[in-house]
Design an enzyme around this catalytic site. Structure first.
Site, short mmCIF file in Angstrom:
data_model
loop_
_atom_site.label_atom_id
_atom_site.label_comp_id
_atom_site.label_asym_id
_atom_site.label_seq_id
_atom_site.Cartn_x
_atom_site.Cartn_y
_atom_site.Cartn_z
NE ARG A 72 8.81 -30.88 20.47
CZ ARG A 72 8.03 -31.50 21.34
NH1 ARG A 72 8.17 -31.14 22.63
NH2 ARG A 72 7.10 -32.48 21.36
CG HIS A 229 0.65 -29.34 18.97
ND1 HIS A 229 0.96 -30.35 19.98
CD2 HIS A 229 1.36 -29.52 17.92
CE1 HIS A 229 2.01 -31.19 19.31
NE2 HIS A 229 2.31 -30.45 17.90
CG ASP A 280 3.13 -29.30 14.45
OD1 ASP A 280 2.72 -30.19 15.01
OD2 ASP A 280 4.12 -28.62 14.64
NE ARG A 378 10.45 -35.16 13.87
CZ ARG A 378 9.17 -34.46 14.56
NH1 ARG A 378 8.50 -33.58 13.73
NH2 ARG A 378 9.10 -34.89 15.82
C1 OXD Z 1 6.63 -32.00 17.66
C2 OXD Z 1 6.54 -31.73 16.14
O1 OXD Z 1 7.42 -32.56 18.33
O2 OXD Z 1 5.61 -31.18 15.51
O3 OXD Z 1 5.34 -31.76 18.08
O4 OXD Z 1 7.63 -31.67 15.70
MN MN Z 2 3.95 -31.08 16.64
#
Ligand code: OXD
Ligand code: MN
Length: 596
Positions: A72, A229, A280, A378
């Site tokens: 990100r 989160h 998540d 990932r």
């Molecule tokens: C993060 C994810 O970056 O869950 O938090 O991918």
């Molecule tokens: Mn995350």
């Protein structure tokens, strides 16, 4: 196109966006098996996906991103509210007018030569009162295939959308995958997301961070719920009763591993079993019974590969054996995959995440080791493949939450576990939370950063208002969950972890549930209630004598230092910070002063 939906709102928007992006064609995603297979076939032809060994990894594929599109990009992520103040001091802000204009320049004609896919998706079970609908327009087949795993997508959602006629408008284009022409823009006031120039999951799967956290947090404040989160897990107790907890940790701090832990032998014989609801994101509402209920809005896991193995997460190892898209891992000669910290030895040779021949032990020109898999590589896999998936994943009502746990990666400061004195104090603990940076964020590894509720990169509005919202939510509940803080990462003088972590973390969760059920007493400390060492069941775990005491220690000098950091952080909110948090700060300061 008229045959696809009778929502005029949706049709008009798709037409308008297509005019801007100029795709060669438009395809509406219906969510069928045949459609998915067709997309996979096209991706294999274009090289977007590589087919893995279908005997060993049925339905699995490998994808490689651009070299600078691997995480990100928070510095390119914006909250675009009319007033800057509404985005707050912790978000990047751009005015909607400027943001739309800038992004339009990049989106204009960006889909030429490509197809635009229309993905109607539901975050949460289709039709649940918790759920929200979005529609993502994208020119990336990889994104479509990932969205089909991570969300409920297709015709059933479109029919639901037509009933509600309300959805989040999500526009995505890879464009040139150029970091200099990349923007991740959120327009909460328009219920709109525009993301351009990246194909990385957190930037491009718009149902995830962008909708389910940034936009949802904004909606949640307005509609009086919480978008967090957090993982959600059920802990089946020896008597068969299941208690559910939600836990927030910054990215790549082990939420996924915790959500599907395997009880250590010593506790397994007692009869514990874990049920995974989510790893998540949690959406939580106060129900008519005055308690907090949660759903996981997602339908899949987008997990970090490195470090995932049969010891750290046996359930995930099982989950990702089929129907999984791997991104930026090592390709082995037998068509299977590998990453640093995977089961088994590194392959003698393979192809690294950048598509180059790779051997273990390779070094670059500076003598640094060359990793085979990217540290933020990932896998995307459906929850239904997870052996510990909770039977309540599809339940519209979600699960009742008994405890909320916050945690960070702190080498020295925070004890293994402590309990907040009450909801307000818990909100303070969470607002002051900090962690050492991991590979999921662009930036310097290891640096300590404040990450309130693990939401710093994900809160779609002014965090001072977010704290106020949390305080107000506590008042709405007859029986609010108890709030805890954990730290699995404390080290000794030589830098070695004191706590074994992974499955052993259940020993801490057991204490947490005992506290929720008033089964054990605790020791008061300036920062919260600490366990009596004898209340943590260590059966079957060999710890060097004195380790638990070290893990539970609250060191005055460290905390006196810490509160300076908290104060500095709170100050950035100026007058907006809720008074209650300053009161909690001052009380902590006073308690520490008199602490020996
Ligand atoms: C993060 C994810 O970056 O869950 O938090 O991918
Ligand atoms: Mn995350």
């Amino acid at each position: 196109m008229t045959s696809h939906t009778h929502s005029k709102k949706l049709k008009d928007w798709v037409t308008k966006m297509a005019k801007l992006c100029e795709p060669d064609g438009i395809v509406w995603i219906n969510g069928s098996e045949g459609e998915r297979r067709q997309l996979e076939k096209e991706c294999l032809e274009s090289g977007e996906l590589i087919q893995l060994n279908q005997e060993k990894l049925p339905g699995c594929f490998l994808h490689r991103t651009a070299k600078d599109d691997v995480a990100r990009t928070e510095h390119l992520t914006y909250i675009c509210t009319r007033k800057k103040h509404d985005a707050g001091p912790t978000n990047n802000w751009m005015s909607p007018r400027t943001a739309y204009a800038k992004a339009k320049e990049i989106f204009r004609g960006a889909m030429r030569g490509r197809t635009m896919y229309v993905i109607p998706f539901s975050m949460g079970p289709v039709g649940s009162p918790f759920s929200k609908i979005g529609v993502e327009l994208t020119d990336s087949k990889y994104v479509v295939l990932n969205m089909l795993i991570m969300t409920r997508a297709g015709d059933a959602v479109l029919r639901q959308l037509e009933k509600e006629d309300h959805f989040t408008k999500c526009l995505h284009s890879k464009a040139e995958l150029d970091i200099n022409k990349r923007l991740i823009l959120h327009f909460p006031e328009d219920n709109t997301i525009w993301s351009v120039g990246s194909g990385y999951g957190g930037n491009a799967l718009l149902g995830k961070k962008c909708l389910s956290l940034r936009i949802a947090s904004y909606l949640a404040r307005r509609e009086r719920w919480l978008a967090e989160h957090m993982l959600i897990m059920g802990i089946e107790e020896p008597n068969g009763h299941i208690e559910y907890i939600a836990a927030a940790f910054p990215s790549a701090c082990g939420k996924t591993n915790l959500a599907m832990l395997i009880p250590p032998e010593g506790l397994k014989v007692k009869g514990y079993r874990i049920w995974t609801v989510g790893d998540d994101i949690a959406w939580m509402r106060v129900d008519s019974d005055g308690t907090l209920w949660a759903i996981n809005p997602e339908a899949g896991f987008f997990g970090v590969a490195p470090g995932t193995n049969s010891k750290s997460n046996p359930m995930m190892v099982e989950t990702i054996k089929k129907d999984t898209i791997y991104t930026n891992v090592v390709l082995k000669p037998d068509g299977t995959v590998w990453w640093e910290g995977a089961d088994g030895p590194a392959p003698a040779e393979g192809i690294d995440w950048q598509g180059r021949p790779w051997k273990p032990g390779m070094t670059d020109a500076q003598g640094n080791p060359v990793l085979g898999a990217h540290p933020n590589s990932r896998f995307t896999a459906p929850i239904r493949n997870c052996p510990s998936a909770s039977f309540r994943v599809e339940q519209h009502h979600g699960v009742p939450i008994s405890a909320i746990i916050f945690g960070g990666r702190r080498e020295h400061l925070a004890p293994l576990v402590y309990e907040a004195f009450n909801w307000q104090h818990g909100v303070f603990v969470a607002a002051a939370m900090a962690s050492e940076r991991t590979a999921a964020q662009f930036g310097k590894l290891g640096e300590v950063r404040r990450d309130p509720m693990a939401m710093l990169p994900f809160c779609g509005y002014n965090m001072a208002d977010y704290f106020r919202h949390w305080l107000a939510m506590g008042k709405r509940m007859v029986k609010p969950p108890k709030i805890f803080h954990v730290n699995w990462f404390r080290t000794d003088e030589s830098g070695k972890f004191l706590w074994p972590g992974f499955g052993e973390n259940l020993r801490v969760l057991e204490w947490i549930l005992d506290r929720c059920n008033n089964k054990v007493r605790a020791v008061g400390s300036p920062i919260g209630h600490i366990p009596f060492a004898s209340d943590i069941d260590l059966t079957g775990l060999e710890l060097v004598p004195g380790t638990l005491d070290k893990l539970l220690e609250v060191r005055k000098a460290d905390w006196m230092e810490e509160i300076k950091g908290i104060k500095q952080f709170f100050k950035i909110f100026k007058k907006d910070l809720p008074e209650e948090l300053w009161l909690e700060f001052e009380s902590l300061n006073q308690r520490l002063k008199i602490y020996e």
